[in-house]
Design an enzyme around this catalytic site. Structure first.
Site, PDB file in Angstrom:
ATOM      1  CD  GLU A   1       0.665   1.709  13.548  1.00 16.39           C
ATOM      2  OE1 GLU A   1      -0.144   2.308  12.852  1.00 16.39           O
ATOM      3  OE2 GLU A   1       1.842   2.038  13.694  1.00 16.39           O
TER       4      GLU A   1
ATOM      5  NE  ARG B   1       2.469  -1.548  11.146  1.00 17.15           N
ATOM      6  CZ  ARG B   1       1.985  -0.488  10.502  1.00 17.15           C
ATOM      7  NH1 ARG B   1       0.760  -0.506  10.013  1.00 17.15           N
ATOM      8  NH2 ARG B   1       2.707   0.598  10.358  1.00 17.15           N
TER       9      ARG B   1
ATOM     10  CB  THR C   1       5.831   6.351  10.333  1.00 17.35           C
ATOM     11  OG1 THR C   1       4.410   6.245  10.124  1.00 17.35           O
ATOM     12  CG2 THR C   1       6.108   6.691  11.775  1.00 17.35           C
TER      13      THR C   1
ATOM     14  CD  GLU D   1      -2.234   7.405   9.522  1.00 20.64           C
ATOM     15  OE1 GLU D   1      -2.655   6.463  10.224  1.00 20.64           O
ATOM     16  OE2 GLU D   1      -1.023   7.589   9.303  1.00 20.64           O
TER      17      GLU D   1
ATOM     18  NE  ARG E   1       1.668  -1.428   6.972  1.00 19.16           N
ATOM     19  CZ  ARG E   1       1.333  -2.636   7.428  1.00 19.16           C
ATOM     20  NH1 ARG E   1       2.275  -3.471   7.840  1.00 19.16           N
ATOM     21  NH2 ARG E   1       0.068  -3.009   7.485  1.00 19.16           N
TER      22      ARG E   1
ATOM     23  CB  CYS F   1       1.692   9.302  10.173  1.00 16.67           C
ATOM     24  SG  CYS F   1       2.760   8.511  11.401  1.00 16.67           S
TER      25      CYS F   1
ATOM     26  NE  ARG G   1       0.367   1.550   4.453  1.00 17.43           N
ATOM     27  CZ  ARG G   1       1.101   2.498   5.012  1.00 17.43           C
ATOM     28  NH1 ARG G   1       1.722   3.384   4.267  1.00 17.43           N
ATOM     29  NH2 ARG G   1       1.253   2.556   6.321  1.00 17.43           N
TER      30      ARG G   1
ATOM     31  NE  ARG H   1      -2.177   5.452   4.450  1.00 22.29           N
ATOM     32  CZ  ARG H   1      -1.955   4.962   5.673  1.00 22.29           C
ATOM     33  NH1 ARG H   1      -2.248   3.695   5.953  1.00 22.29           N
ATOM     34  NH2 ARG H   1      -1.453   5.724   6.599  1.00 22.29           N
TER      35      ARG H   1
HETATM   36  P1  ADP Z   1      -1.717   0.300   7.059  1.00 25.40           P
HETATM   37  O1  ADP Z   1      -1.269  -0.885   6.333  1.00 25.40           O
HETATM   38  O2  ADP Z   1      -2.654   1.087   6.233  1.00 25.40           O
HETATM   39  O3  ADP Z   1      -0.570   1.066   7.613  1.00 25.40           O
HETATM   40  P2  ADP Z   1      -2.800  -1.287   9.315  1.00 25.40           P
HETATM   41  O4  ADP Z   1      -1.548  -1.754   9.962  1.00 25.40           O
HETATM   42  O5  ADP Z   1      -3.885  -0.795  10.219  1.00 25.40           O
HETATM   43  O6  ADP Z   1      -2.586  -0.056   8.336  1.00 25.40           O
HETATM   44  O7  ADP Z   1      -3.371  -2.447   8.401  1.00 25.40           O
HETATM   45  C1  ADP Z   1      -4.521  -2.259   7.671  1.00 25.40           C
HETATM   46  C2  ADP Z   1      -5.226  -3.559   7.341  1.00 25.40           C
HETATM   47  O8  ADP Z   1      -4.466  -4.269   6.380  1.00 25.40           O
HETATM   48  C3  ADP Z   1      -5.420  -4.483   8.520  1.00 25.40           C
HETATM   49  O9  ADP Z   1      -6.693  -5.082   8.458  1.00 25.40           O
HETATM   50  C4  ADP Z   1      -4.369  -5.540   8.282  1.00 25.40           C
HETATM   51  O10 ADP Z   1      -4.702  -6.781   8.833  1.00 25.40           O
HETATM   52  C5  ADP Z   1      -4.361  -5.615   6.787  1.00 25.40           C
HETATM   53  N1  ADP Z   1      -3.136  -6.201   6.236  1.00 25.40           N
HETATM   54  C6  ADP Z   1      -1.884  -5.706   6.306  1.00 25.40           C
HETATM   55  N2  ADP Z   1      -1.014  -6.501   5.677  1.00 25.40           N
HETATM   56  C7  ADP Z   1      -1.735  -7.541   5.183  1.00 25.40           C
HETATM   57  C8  ADP Z   1      -1.417  -8.706   4.424  1.00 25.40           C
HETATM   58  N3  ADP Z   1      -0.164  -8.969   4.021  1.00 25.40           N
HETATM   59  N4  ADP Z   1      -2.434  -9.553   4.103  1.00 25.40           N
HETATM   60  C9  ADP Z   1      -3.697  -9.290   4.479  1.00 25.40           C
HETATM   61  N5  ADP Z   1      -4.055  -8.219   5.187  1.00 25.40           N
HETATM   62  C10 ADP Z   1      -3.096  -7.344   5.536  1.00 25.40           C
HETATM   63  C1  CIR Z   2       1.568   5.729  17.238  1.00 22.49           C
HETATM   64  O1  CIR Z   2       2.326   6.639  17.528  1.00 22.49           O
HETATM   65  O2  CIR Z   2       1.639   4.621  17.755  1.00 22.49           O
HETATM   66  C2  CIR Z   2       0.493   6.014  16.215  1.00 22.49           C
HETATM   67  N1  CIR Z   2       0.348   7.424  16.098  1.00 22.49           N
HETATM   68  C3  CIR Z   2       0.844   5.356  14.871  1.00 22.49           C
HETATM   69  C4  CIR Z   2       2.208   5.705  14.340  1.00 22.49           C
HETATM   70  C5  CIR Z   2       2.509   5.061  13.000  1.00 22.49           C
HETATM   71  N2  CIR Z   2       3.321   3.920  13.216  1.00 22.49           N
HETATM   72  C6  CIR Z   2       4.119   3.306  12.390  1.00 22.49           C
HETATM   73  O3  CIR Z   2       4.979   2.540  12.810  1.00 22.49           O
HETATM   74  N3  CIR Z   2       3.983   3.499  11.068  1.00 22.49           N
END
Ligand code: ADP
Ligand code: CIR
Length: 354
Positions: free
Chosen positions: A312, A307, A271, A223, A278, A269, A124, A227
């Site tokens: 997260e 994660r 990060t 966020e 990511r 953010c 993503r 995305r």
């Molecule tokens: P982001 O990827 O947007 O930083 P999150 O860590 O909240 O945010 O993840 C968003 C969603 O994507 C969650 O439901 C997570 O389980 C899902 N996700 C992340 N990586 C994978 C993957 N490799 N396969 C399936 N779902 C995934």
């Molecule tokens: C935190 O500080 O935990 C949240 N604001 C999320 C920060 C984003 N984390 C990351 O590792 N990409």
């Protein structure tokens, strides 16, 4: 010109954070000296230090604890952001993010051809629309306008990207929960984002677009403004990355993304700055993961982040971890993908030898 009420809140909450045992980067890098220097500053749109650090002040369990209310905050409050950015991405204040480079897309293969470890793969990126501020400054009218603009573009995508836009406003709770459980949709009620003033007018202006197979998805106004996501079952990172690059380029033909010379693509953010990419797998490594601290330590050696199953701030369910590249700024798109690819390969190799 920062008002007395804001200064009072800043002082009280700063003291409380410093007395806490918070492990956040905010607590680590906001020294008294930096705090005193920044507490009276404002960006052109009136954002203060409080707007940048409110999430970390109110959530001592933050990993990072800061968000940029507008792009200018990255420079006005640079004495804080630069240190956090350097710690997270290894990108120092004298550097400049490289130009976009997707690399030799065809040379990325399958991470797990025998389908022994990887349940699914996802890539993503975050994108902001040029000309709009980040969440805390958006008006209800702007949210609706951006949603209209984005959903129109998304619904006109060609070929394998053809799909439908589903606004969050009016979606049944059952459908929303199913999309979340299936890892397609963002979660609801993230307190880190709420504290950062990122959830105003919710669910207005928010939604999800996806193609028929749910292999190409776009979140609108969570966020980040956008995305953009490519995902599928199994470990074929090559297929996922190819679809991702093509999809991002299709959208980029119709929407101008906010980008800076220094920080690359701009995100809410710190990060996520730079490539904003990511790349993750959902993976089971039962032997390596028998000790969670050990798993995190080994992952960190390859610049990977661990994660939980639901993303997260969540736990692993049935030993299913989300492991992704940690750095997004200061390296090219291809380098970010390659870092993840090589790291995951190495973890699988270690698991096989245990
Ligand atoms: P982001 O990827 O947007 O930083 P999150 O860590 O909240 O945010 O993840 C968003 C969603 O994507 C969650 O439901 C997570 O389980 C899902 N996700 C992340 N990586 C994978 C993957 N490799 N396969 C399936 N779902 C995934
Ligand atoms: C935190 O500080 O935990 C949240 N604001 C999320 C920060 C984003 N984390 C990351 O590792 N990409």
């Amino acid at each position: 010109e920062v008002d007395g009420e804001t200064l009072k809140t800043l002082e009280a909450q700063y003291d409380a954070l410093m007395k806490s045992n918070s492990k956040s980067l905010l607590r680590k890098y906001l020294t008294r000296r930096t705090f005193d220097k920044l507490k009276t500053k404002k960006t052109g749109s009136g954002s203060t230090l409080l707007d940048c650090i409110k999430s970390g002040l109110e959530n001592h369990d933050s990993g990072v604890g800061v968000y940029a209310p507008d792009a200018e905050a990255y420079t006005v409050f640079g004495d804080l952001f630069d240190k956090i950015i350097c710690h997270y991405h290894g990108f120092d204040r004298t550097q400049r993010h490289p130009n976009q480079d997707w690399g030799n897309i065809g040379c990325i293969g399958d991470l797990d051809p025998e389908m022994k470890y990887v349940a699914s793969t996802r890539v993503r990126c975050g994108r902001s629309l040029a000309g709009y501020p980040f969440n805390p400054l958006l008006t209800e009218q702007q949210y609706l306008e951006m949603e209209k603009k984005c959903s129109t573009v998304l619904k006109s995508l060609p070929g394998e990207f053809q799909g439908e836009y589903y606004p969050l406003d009016g979606m049944t709770k059952d459908i929303q929960q199913q999309l979340i459980d299936d890892h397609f949709l963002f979660k609801e009620g993230d307190r880190f984002l709420q504290s950062a003033n990122a959830c105003r007018f919710w669910p207005k202006g928010r939604g999800i677009f996806h193609n028929a197979d749910k292999t190409f998805l776009v979140w609108v106004n969570e966020e980040d403004h956008l995305r953009i996501i490519s995902m599928q079952p199994g470990g074929n990172l090559g297929e996922v990355y190819t679809r991702f690059v093509n999809g991002v380029c299709e959208i980029g033909r119709k929407i101008t993304f906010a980008r800076s010379e220094k920080f690359g693509y701009l995100t809410f953010c710190p990060t996520n700055l730079g490539t904003a990419i990511r790349a993750s797998v959902h993976i089971q490594l039962p032997k390596l993961a028998s000790n969670k601290d050990e798993l995190e330590k080994v992952a960190a050696q390859y610049s990977l982040q661990v994660r939980g199953t639901r993303g997260e701030h969540t736990e692993a369910e049935e030993g299913l971890y989300d492991i992704s590249n940690k750095r997004r700024l200061g390296l090219t798109e291809f380098e970010a993908i390659k870092e993840m690819h090589d790291g995951i390969k190495a973890l699988i190799d270690k698991e096989e030898k245990l």
